[in-house]
Design a protein around this motif. Structure first.
Motif, mmCIF file in Angstrom:
data_model
loop_
_atom_site.group_PDB
_atom_site.id
_atom_site.type_symbol
_atom_site.label_atom_id
_atom_site.label_comp_id
_atom_site.label_asym_id
_atom_site.label_seq_id
_atom_site.Cartn_x
_atom_site.Cartn_y
_atom_site.Cartn_z
ATOM 1 N N MET A 1 8.659 12.767 4.604
ATOM 2 C CA MET A 1 9.915 13.220 4.025
ATOM 3 C C MET A 1 10.038 12.761 2.576
ATOM 4 O O MET A 1 10.391 13.549 1.675
ATOM 5 N N ALA A 2 9.731 11.480 2.317
ATOM 6 C CA ALA A 2 9.846 10.938 0.964
ATOM 7 C C ALA A 2 8.866 11.618 0.014
ATOM 8 O O ALA A 2 9.209 11.933 -1.133
ATOM 9 N N MET A 3 7.636 11.868 0.472
ATOM 10 C CA MET A 3 6.651 12.530 -0.375
ATOM 11 C C MET A 3 7.045 13.981 -0.655
ATOM 12 O O MET A 3 6.868 14.482 -1.773
ATOM 13 N N ALA A 4 7.595 14.656 0.353
ATOM 14 C CA ALA A 4 8.049 16.033 0.157
ATOM 15 C C ALA A 4 9.190 16.089 -0.851
ATOM 16 O O ALA A 4 9.259 17.007 -1.676
ATOM 17 N N LEU A 5 10.099 15.104 -0.802
ATOM 18 C CA LEU A 5 11.209 15.048 -1.745
ATOM 19 C C LEU A 5 10.701 14.854 -3.170
ATOM 20 O O LEU A 5 11.094 15.587 -4.089
ATOM 21 N N LEU A 6 9.825 13.869 -3.359
ATOM 22 C CA LEU A 6 9.295 13.610 -4.696
ATOM 23 C C LEU A 6 8.517 14.816 -5.224
ATOM 24 O O LEU A 6 8.646 15.194 -6.392
ATOM 25 N N SER A 7 7.702 15.404 -4.351
ATOM 26 C CA SER A 7 6.911 16.561 -4.762
ATOM 27 C C SER A 7 7.806 17.720 -5.167
ATOM 28 O O SER A 7 7.537 18.418 -6.159
ATOM 29 N N MET A 8 8.885 17.940 -4.428
ATOM 30 C CA MET A 8 9.821 19.011 -4.762
ATOM 31 C C MET A 8 10.458 18.760 -6.127
ATOM 32 O O MET A 8 10.549 19.678 -6.965
ATOM 33 N N LEU A 9 10.884 17.523 -6.375
ATOM 34 C CA LEU A 9 11.530 17.204 -7.645
ATOM 35 C C LEU A 9 10.566 17.366 -8.812
ATOM 36 O O LEU A 9 10.944 17.897 -9.868
ATOM 37 N N ILE A 10 9.326 16.900 -8.629
ATOM 38 C CA ILE A 10 8.343 17.025 -9.697
ATOM 39 C C ILE A 10 7.960 18.485 -9.918
ATOM 40 O O ILE A 10 7.811 18.936 -11.060
ATOM 41 N N SER A 11 7.821 19.252 -8.847
ATOM 42 C CA SER A 11 7.440 20.664 -8.965
ATOM 43 C C SER A 11 8.520 21.488 -9.655
ATOM 44 O O SER A 11 8.237 22.554 -10.209
ATOM 45 N N GLY A 12 9.768 20.999 -9.628
ATOM 46 C CA GLY A 12 10.864 21.742 -10.239
ATOM 47 C C GLY A 12 11.196 21.305 -11.646
ATOM 48 O O GLY A 12 12.259 21.672 -12.166
ATOM 49 N N TYR A 13 10.269 20.578 -12.289
ATOM 50 C CA TYR A 13 10.577 20.051 -13.624
ATOM 51 C C TYR A 13 10.787 21.151 -14.662
ATOM 52 O O TYR A 13 11.444 20.944 -15.677
ATOM 53 N N TYR A 14 10.227 22.336 -14.413
ATOM 54 C CA TYR A 14 10.287 23.425 -15.386
ATOM 55 C C TYR A 14 11.544 24.279 -15.220
ATOM 56 O O TYR A 14 11.837 25.132 -16.059
ATOM 57 N N HIS A 15 12.287 24.077 -14.126
ATOM 58 C CA HIS A 15 13.387 24.975 -13.776
ATOM 59 C C HIS A 15 14.732 24.235 -13.879
ATOM 60 O O HIS A 15 14.824 23.053 -13.531
ATOM 61 N N PRO A 16 15.784 24.888 -14.363
ATOM 62 C CA PRO A 16 17.105 24.246 -14.444
ATOM 63 C C PRO A 16 17.577 23.691 -13.104
ATOM 64 O O PRO A 16 18.234 22.649 -13.060
ATOM 65 N N LEU B 1 0.816 -1.216 0.000
ATOM 66 C CA LEU B 1 0.000 0.000 0.000
ATOM 67 C C LEU B 1 0.850 1.266 0.000
ATOM 68 O O LEU B 1 0.368 2.342 -0.357
ATOM 69 N N ILE B 2 2.118 1.143 0.391
ATOM 70 C CA ILE B 2 3.008 2.300 0.397
ATOM 71 C C ILE B 2 3.157 2.879 -1.007
ATOM 72 O O ILE B 2 3.447 4.067 -1.174
ATOM 73 N N LEU B 3 2.927 2.040 -2.038
ATOM 74 C CA LEU B 3 3.023 2.519 -3.421
ATOM 75 C C LEU B 3 2.065 3.671 -3.693
ATOM 76 O O LEU B 3 2.302 4.479 -4.595
ATOM 77 N N ILE B 4 0.991 3.750 -2.910
ATOM 78 C CA ILE B 4 0.036 4.844 -3.088
ATOM 79 C C ILE B 4 0.713 6.192 -2.835
ATOM 80 O O ILE B 4 0.405 7.194 -3.507
ATOM 81 N N LEU B 5 1.629 6.236 -1.877
ATOM 82 C CA LEU B 5 2.230 7.508 -1.472
ATOM 83 C C LEU B 5 3.085 8.149 -2.565
ATOM 84 O O LEU B 5 2.905 9.344 -2.853
ATOM 85 N N PRO B 6 4.020 7.425 -3.201
ATOM 86 C CA PRO B 6 4.766 8.083 -4.288
ATOM 87 C C PRO B 6 3.885 8.454 -5.469
ATOM 88 O O PRO B 6 4.151 9.452 -6.152
ATOM 89 N N LEU B 7 2.834 7.681 -5.717
ATOM 90 C CA LEU B 7 1.919 8.036 -6.793
ATOM 91 C C LEU B 7 1.262 9.385 -6.511
ATOM 92 O O LEU B 7 1.149 10.237 -7.392
ATOM 93 N N ILE B 8 0.826 9.579 -5.263
ATOM 94 C CA ILE B 8 0.212 10.846 -4.869
ATOM 95 C C ILE B 8 1.216 11.992 -5.002
ATOM 96 O O ILE B 8 0.895 13.066 -5.522
ATOM 97 N N ALA B 9 2.445 11.755 -4.519
ATOM 98 C CA ALA B 9 3.467 12.810 -4.525
ATOM 99 C C ALA B 9 3.910 13.182 -5.933
ATOM 100 O O ALA B 9 4.409 14.292 -6.153
ATOM 101 N N ILE B 10 3.715 12.291 -6.902
ATOM 102 C CA ILE B 10 4.117 12.565 -8.284
ATOM 103 C C ILE B 10 2.964 13.144 -9.093
ATOM 104 O O ILE B 10 3.122 14.140 -9.809
#
Length: 227
Positions: free
Chosen positions: A146-161, A54-63
């Motif tokens: 922490m893991a969700m915040a990391l993934l969310s940060m990386l995905i949110s920065g896709y537009y920036h160098p 069920l943990i797989l739900i969390l990275p899916l949400i964060a992405i």
């Protein structure tokens, strides 16, 4: 609180296909495992614990949410701050829910199912269950956040160098760190403090500090998003 509840409902509607897809795969996998177990000796089975899947739900949400939900809610007139606070609330709710389910599930496995199956449980592997039910729940929640915040940060920065630079650093850090003997000890120490910390307070604190850093990074990227 009403606004946060709206975020929770809206994000669930956005993610329900993914969430129920994971649950369906889990149930089908366990059904197949049960049927096979009727015909063979499965006492030595070492599959992954059902609760852990069920943990797989969390990275899916964060992405998915930073990619899709952001565009929809901002186009409806919500501010970036409103979106970001709602996103963090959703992360906290789902992280706590999955942590609670896993904390109870490991108890069921040890006390009820251990004579029928012996799956690998991440809570036992990381020794989080050494802290008891409440301690395991708190440690998991902090790590998942922490893991969700990391993934969310990386995905949110896709537009920036800078976002692409962070992706490159993350992808190369572990292989390079483990390949160089002088750095390997620091990589091991980092993951030990993160996942195998012998102190509940230190483990939770370390995860929450990283979470705050990633939340700050995520907000910097979100604040500058135009699409």
């Amino acid at each position: 609180m009403g606004a946060l509840a709206v975020h929770l409902k809206a994000t669930y509607l956005q993610m329900r296909v993914c969430i129920w897809g994971v649950i369906l795969l889990l149930l089908l996998g366990k059904l197949a495992e049960f049927i096979v177990g009727l015909f063979i000796d499965s006492s030595q089975s070492r599959g992954l614990s059902g609760g852990n899947i069920l943990i797989l739900i969390l990275p899916l949400i964060a992405i998915v949410l930073p990619l899709i939900y952001y565009k929809r809610i901002v186009h409806l007139g919500a501010s970036r701050e409103h979106y970001f606070k709602g996103l963090l609330f959703v992360f906290a709710v789902y992280a706590a829910a999955i942590a609670f389910i896993n904390s109870l599930w490991v108890v069921i496995e040890w006390n009820v199912l251990r004579n029928y199956t012996t799956p690998v449980n991440l809570i036992s592997a990381f020794h989080w269950n050494d802290f008891g039910l409440a301690g395991s729940f708190l440690y998991q929640t902090a790590f998942y956040l922490m893991a969700m915040a990391l993934l969310s940060m990386l995905i949110s920065g896709y537009y920036h160098p800078a976002g692409w630079l962070l992706w490159a650093l993350l992808i190369t850090a572990i292989p390079v760190g483990t390949a160089i003997p002088s750095l390997r000890v620091h990589v091991v120490s980092f993951f030990k403090a993160l996942l195998f910390n012998g102190s509940l307070l230190a483990g939770i604190g370390f995860n929450l500090i990283l979470c705050l850093v990633f939340v700050a990074g995520g907000w910097l990227f979100t604040r500058g998003r135009t699409h």
